[in-house]
Design a protein around this motif. Structure first.
Motif, PDB file in Angstrom:
ATOM      1  N   LEU A 276      66.144   2.254   5.945  1.00 11.32           N
ATOM      2  CA  LEU A 276      64.836   1.784   6.446  1.00 11.32           C
ATOM      3  C   LEU A 276      64.714   1.996   7.952  1.00 11.32           C
ATOM      4  N   ARG A 277      65.809   1.783   8.673  1.00 15.16           N
ATOM      5  CA  ARG A 277      65.737   1.968  10.133  1.00 15.16           C
ATOM      6  C   ARG A 277      65.340   3.403  10.488  1.00 15.16           C
ATOM      7  N   HIS A 278      65.860   4.351   9.731  1.00 11.28           N
ATOM      8  CA  HIS A 278      65.591   5.763  10.046  1.00 11.28           C
ATOM      9  C   HIS A 278      64.558   6.385   9.100  1.00 11.28           C
ATOM     10  N   ALA A 279      63.827   5.506   8.396  1.00 14.61           N
ATOM     11  CA  ALA A 279      62.963   5.983   7.307  1.00 14.61           C
ATOM     12  C   ALA A 279      62.014   7.097   7.735  1.00 14.61           C
ATOM     13  N   ASN A 280      61.308   6.907   8.842  1.00 11.36           N
ATOM     14  CA  ASN A 280      60.254   7.872   9.146  1.00 11.36           C
ATOM     15  C   ASN A 280      60.790   9.231   9.558  1.00 11.36           C
ATOM     16  N   ALA A 281      61.985   9.252  10.123  1.00 10.56           N
ATOM     17  CA  ALA A 281      62.609  10.546  10.428  1.00 10.56           C
ATOM     18  C   ALA A 281      63.135  11.169   9.136  1.00 10.56           C
ATOM     19  N   VAL A 282      63.719  10.332   8.283  1.00 15.72           N
ATOM     20  CA  VAL A 282      64.261  10.838   7.019  1.00 15.72           C
ATOM     21  C   VAL A 282      63.129  11.378   6.136  1.00 15.72           C
ATOM     22  N   GLY A 305      54.677   1.684   1.714  1.00 19.54           N
ATOM     23  CA  GLY A 305      55.186   1.217   3.006  1.00 19.54           C
ATOM     24  C   GLY A 305      56.699   1.306   3.029  1.00 19.54           C
ATOM     25  N   ALA A 306      57.241   1.242   4.242  1.00 14.11           N
ATOM     26  CA  ALA A 306      58.698   1.366   4.380  1.00 14.11           C
ATOM     27  C   ALA A 306      59.339  -0.010   4.212  1.00 14.11           C
ATOM     28  N   PHE A 307      59.627  -0.360   2.969  1.00 11.58           N
ATOM     29  CA  PHE A 307      60.272  -1.647   2.697  1.00 11.58           C
ATOM     30  C   PHE A 307      61.164  -1.536   1.465  1.00 11.58           C
ATOM     31  N   LEU A 308      62.028  -2.546   1.337  1.00 14.27           N
ATOM     32  CA  LEU A 308      62.889  -2.650   0.155  1.00 14.27           C
ATOM     33  C   LEU A 308      62.185  -3.578  -0.822  1.00 14.27           C
ATOM     34  N   GLY A 309      61.954  -3.132  -2.036  1.00 16.32           N
ATOM     35  CA  GLY A 309      61.208  -3.957  -2.974  1.00 16.32           C
ATOM     36  C   GLY A 309      61.834  -4.020  -4.342  1.00 16.32           C
ATOM     37  N   GLU A 310      61.445  -5.037  -5.066  1.00 22.25           N
ATOM     38  CA  GLU A 310      61.790  -5.098  -6.487  1.00 22.25           C
ATOM     39  C   GLU A 310      60.492  -5.384  -7.239  1.00 22.25           C
ATOM     40  N   ASN A 311      60.429  -4.976  -8.478  1.00 22.37           N
ATOM     41  CA  ASN A 311      59.200  -5.129  -9.281  1.00 22.37           C
ATOM     42  C   ASN A 311      58.016  -4.484  -8.579  1.00 22.37           C
ATOM     43  N   ASN A 312      58.220  -3.373  -7.937  1.00 22.05           N
ATOM     44  CA  ASN A 312      57.114  -2.752  -7.217  1.00 22.05           C
ATOM     45  C   ASN A 312      57.379  -1.251  -7.086  1.00 22.05           C
ATOM     46  N   ARG A 313      56.458  -0.453  -7.623  1.00 22.29           N
ATOM     47  CA  ARG A 313      56.650   1.001  -7.588  1.00 22.29           C
ATOM     48  C   ARG A 313      56.000   1.664  -6.384  1.00 22.29           C
ATOM     49  N   GLU A 314      55.737   0.864  -5.348  1.00 21.28           N
ATOM     50  CA  GLU A 314      55.295   1.496  -4.104  1.00 21.28           C
ATOM     51  C   GLU A 314      56.239   1.174  -2.950  1.00 21.28           C
ATOM     52  N   ASP A 388      59.308  -6.869   8.727  1.00 20.58           N
ATOM     53  CA  ASP A 388      59.551  -5.581   9.370  1.00 20.58           C
ATOM     54  C   ASP A 388      59.150  -4.400   8.481  1.00 20.58           C
ATOM     55  N   VAL A 389      58.015  -4.546   7.795  1.00 19.83           N
ATOM     56  CA  VAL A 389      57.553  -3.476   6.910  1.00 19.83           C
ATOM     57  C   VAL A 389      56.946  -2.358   7.750  1.00 19.83           C
ATOM     58  N   GLY A 390      57.494  -1.178   7.651  1.00 19.90           N
ATOM     59  CA  GLY A 390      57.018  -0.071   8.470  1.00 19.90           C
ATOM     60  C   GLY A 390      55.902   0.705   7.783  1.00 19.90           C
ATOM     61  N   THR A 391      55.047   1.344   8.593  1.00 22.75           N
ATOM     62  CA  THR A 391      54.046   2.247   8.014  1.00 22.75           C
ATOM     63  C   THR A 391      54.657   3.644   7.915  1.00 22.75           C
ATOM     64  N   LEU A 392      54.073   4.458   7.076  1.00 18.79           N
ATOM     65  CA  LEU A 392      54.631   5.791   6.839  1.00 18.79           C
ATOM     66  C   LEU A 392      53.944   6.822   7.714  1.00 18.79           C
TER      67      LEU A 392
END
Ligand code: GLU
Ligand code: MG
Length: 448
Positions: A276-282, A305-314, A388-392
């Motif tokens: 997640l920290r490097h999400a937007n570069a990755v 969005g850039a987050f860790l989720g469960e029960n969620n396909r986004e 700390d949910v990041g935008t893409l």
């Protein structure tokens, strides 16, 4: 003489996959293959500067200078069937210098090194599987009155497409890819195929071969398959979801810990936090087509969005659900799914980048990210901030800029490897922007 009477020498193809995930190589007679298996064959440095549409991007760090070799890895030996001939042998290779030392721009070596560094520093290894969606282009999603004839997940669609599904599963099996599932997906024209998890290098090798085998099988049977992330204006998105889990040095799964939030172990939590920290570069490395960013948008069941989720396909990183029953081993099922990737990228680079980002998280002992359960669109701005949910990134250009700013990520590559990636992708944007909307989709559909 008819085509059928003509004598044919079965081929063996020595392959690599480039910065855009195009599988390229050279073929020899199978009868001569032994010799090539040990010695490899020649390769050209500037081939790394090819864009997905076949042109060498200028300027690039190589020009017309230099020589390399494709060194086949016998562990990746596979096969593909072609019309009227014995199956063609396929083998993937590492790109090496003329003296046999690794080339500092080899995408497969990039993954190999990430695997080795993770192992050396933590004792961990990664189990992975790439889940592919694609479109069958001839499928008619609407009748003349504009009424959709696509019945998602239906037995009707599944049976109407036979013998394609059974042929694809057979071809993947014969190629050693351990196919799991074949299904009509949700979007019009969309299909999905999955294979069993394997060690990281094998998993990425399989992803490279799977696309070729599916396209080829479809072609043999008169269909046209495309893995382009979006094949037409307002069309559904096709993703390549990358599943990962961690094993310790004994091969014991260590991603799961039922006592912790979301069941995520401490070490896997740090690994996820690194991603997640490097999400937007990755993401620039995982979704590297111009059309990729039409798929990667909220509300499209890809990534919101850039987050860790469960029960969620986004969720960018999704904790996959467990199927628990007496005697089941949840620690063996438990895995994280990275949902941003698509087929415009090189599986060795995507998985190498995920492993490198995860390793950064473990090194820094990052705390596990908050697990967002269920609907993330219901969160307030304050909660999004708190978690700390990041935008893409919203376009390939934006993603490449964000990659440029993350010097940890750029530092994973040799300078000329990174320079070539940026050059190829920036030139791709320029080229694609010169096309009409319809041609833009056509170019990606044809290339993938
Ligand atoms: N088609 C969606 C994507 O672009 C994924 C749908 C799903 O399988 O969850 O990633
Ligand atoms: Mg799917």
């Amino acid at each position: 003489m008819s085509e059928q009477q003509m004598r044919k020498d079965p081929l063996a193809v020595i392959l690599t996959s480039d910065l855009s995930g195009q599988c390229r190589g050279r073929s020899v007679r199978q009868a001569d293959f032994e010799k090539y298996l040990s010695n490899g064959c020649g390769w050209v440095p500037a081939n790394l500067a090819l864009n997905p549409f076949g042109a060498i991007v200028e300027p690039n760090p190589f020009g017309s200078v230099g020589d390399l070799r494709l060194r086949p890895d016998p562990a990746s030996l596979s096969q593909i069937s072609t019309a009227g001939a014995e199956p063609t042998t396929l083998v993937l290779s590492d790109i090496v210098n003329q003296d046999g030392t690794p080339w500092d721009c080899c995408p497969r070596t990039f993954l190999r090194d990430a695997i080795a560094d993770l192992k050396a520093e933590t004792g961990l290894s990664v189990l992975s599987s790439f889940e592919h969606e694609f479109m069958l282009l001839e499928d008619d999603e609407a009748d003349d009155d504009g009424v959709s004839t696509n019945i998602a997940f239906s037995l009707k669609n599944l049976l109407e497409k036979e013998p394609l599904g059974s042929s694809i599963l057979a071809a993947l099996h014969d190629a050693g890819l351990e196919p799991e599932m074949w299904l009509p997906e949700y979007s019009a024209k969309q299909w999905e195929v999955t294979v069993s998890p394997a060690d990281a290098l094998t998993a990425a090798d399989r992803a490279i071969l799977l696309r070729e085998i599916v396209r080829n099988t479809a072609h043999q049977l008169g269909h046209r398959a495309s893995f382009s992330p979006v094949v037409e204006e307002n069309g559904g998105g096709s993703g390549v979801h990358v599943h990962v889990s961690l094993l310790d040095a004994d091969g014991t799964p260590v991603t799961y810990d039922p006592t912790r939030e979301g069941g995520l172990s401490a070490v896997a939590g740090s690994f996820a936090a690194g991603i997640l920290r490097h999400a937007n570069a990755v993401i620039a490395l995982a979704a590297s087509g111009v059309v990729s960013y039409e798929r990667l948008a909220p509300g499209r069941w890809s990534v919101g969005g850039a987050f860790l989720g469960e029960n969620n396909r986004e969720a960018l990183l999704r904790i996959c659900p467990l199927f628990e029953r007496p005697g089941s081993k949840p620690e063996k099922q438990y895995n994280l799914e990275f949902r941003a990737a698509d087929a415009t990228t090189n599986p060795w680079i995507v998985l190498g980048a995920l492993i490198r980002a995860g390793l950064e998280g473990i090194r820094a002992q990052l705390p596990a990210p908050h697990v967002i359960s269920g609907d993330f669109y219901a969160l307030t701005p304050a909660e999004l901030d708190q978690y700390d949910v990041g935008t893409l990134p919203t376009s390939l250009g934006d993603a490449l800029d964000q990659l440029d700013r993350d010097t940890v990520v750029t530092g994973w590559f040799s300078p000329r490897f990174y320079e070539t990636f940026q050059a190829v992708k920036r030139a791709e944007i320029e080229y694609v922007e010169s096309l009409s909307t319809a041609d833009r989709y056509r170019a990606y559909t044809a290339a993938y």
